[in-house]
Design a protein around this motif. Structure first.
Motif: not given
Ligand SMILES: [Zn+2]
Length: 281
Positions: A124-126, A128-131, A219-221, A264-266
């Motif tokens: 979703s984006h780079f 560090f908590d997604h890669t 993602g983190d939208v 995703q983070h909920d």
């Protein structure tokens, strides 16, 4: 060649075979697995909601996904690095404590998927908590927006809170760079949607399942439901205006498709979502 009873025998065999075939369950076009990919404990959640909830503690989850399409496997987001473990690490001057209780690689092994079998890595984006575990998927083609590629492989990835060591083993030459939406398997079932703002090239995922129907994965939208309901943009987002535009676009898209919207983070929402080894289809 055959007499009458010979033909009759063949006919019976054919009928029996076709009825056997019907009894076997049809393999779904897409299976969607959800993995728990870390815990984020914040002492003060207000950077996510500027001016609101100052000094209020909140715990966020972190989710990763495997999309098993008949034409290939895609991982969506690679979570926190498994090596963080249960002891965890501190970030943001102690405001944030990260832990990984259930390593992604272990969860994949449990469903007999090896990292080498992953064909596509959609990130979703780079941040560090997604890669975190991206380097495990060495055979996968990265799929990302061009703006994210330029930031990730440019001169100052750290400026965007990226951690280049976490994706150093991926082959950037074979990455698929997008300037818009992308239908991953060409049948409308799995679509990556451009949703800039949180980072230069942020994107979200749309999956249309045969049984469960359409799902949009955030993602983190946005990071949790309360901020979604109030359309709040975190203070550390790359571009506030683009972030708001993307939030509105995603909200309209979810409504149009009558889709579920998974954040995703909920942590609370994820408690009600089936996790691997169970799957959606
Ligand atoms: Zn995140």
């Amino acid at each position: 060649m055959f007499n009458k009873s010979g033909y009759l025998f063949l006919l019976i065999v054919a009928v029996l075979l076709s009825s056997c075939e019907k009894q076997q369950p049809k393999e779904p076009i897409v299976k969607l697995y959800v993995f728990e990919c870390g815990i984020h404990e914040f002492k003060d959640i207000s950077p996510f909601s500027p001016g609101v909830d100052e000094g209020v503690a909140k715990t966020l989850g972190n989710s990763c996904y495997l999309i098993q399409h008949q034409k290939g496997n895609m991982i969506w987001d690679a979570g926190l690095d498994d090596s963080i473990g249960t002891k965890g690490v501190d970030f943001w001057e102690g405001n944030l404590h990260l832990t990984v209780t259930n390593p992604l690689m272990k969860q994949l092994a449990e469903i007999n998927v090896s990292p080498e079998q992953i064909d596509f890595l959609g990130i979703s984006h780079f941040h560090f908590d997604h890669t975190g575990n991206a380097n495990n998927f060495v055979n996968a083609k990265l799929i990302l927006q061009k703006e994210e590629y330029d930031a990730a492989y440019g001169k100052e990835p750290e400026k965007y809170f990226f951690s280049p060591d976490s994706y150093s083993k991926l082959d950037k030459e074979k990455a698929i760079q997008l300037t818009g939406d992308h239908d991953v398997f060409g049948d409308g079932r799995v679509i990556i949607k451009r949703a800039l703002g949180h980072t230069p090239g942020h994107q979200v995922l749309y999956v249309n399942l045969e049984q469960e129907g359409p799902i949009v994965i955030s993602g983190d939208v946005v990071h949790y439901t309360k901020n979604w309901e109030n359309m709040r943009v975190p203070s550390f987002n790359f571009d506030k205006e683009e972030s708001l535009k993307s939030m509105k676009m995603v909200a309209a898209f979810v409504k149009e498709k009558k889709a579920m919207f998974w954040i995703q983070h909920d942590l609370e929402q994820n408690a009600g979502i089936k996790h691997s080894p169970a799957y959606y289809q």
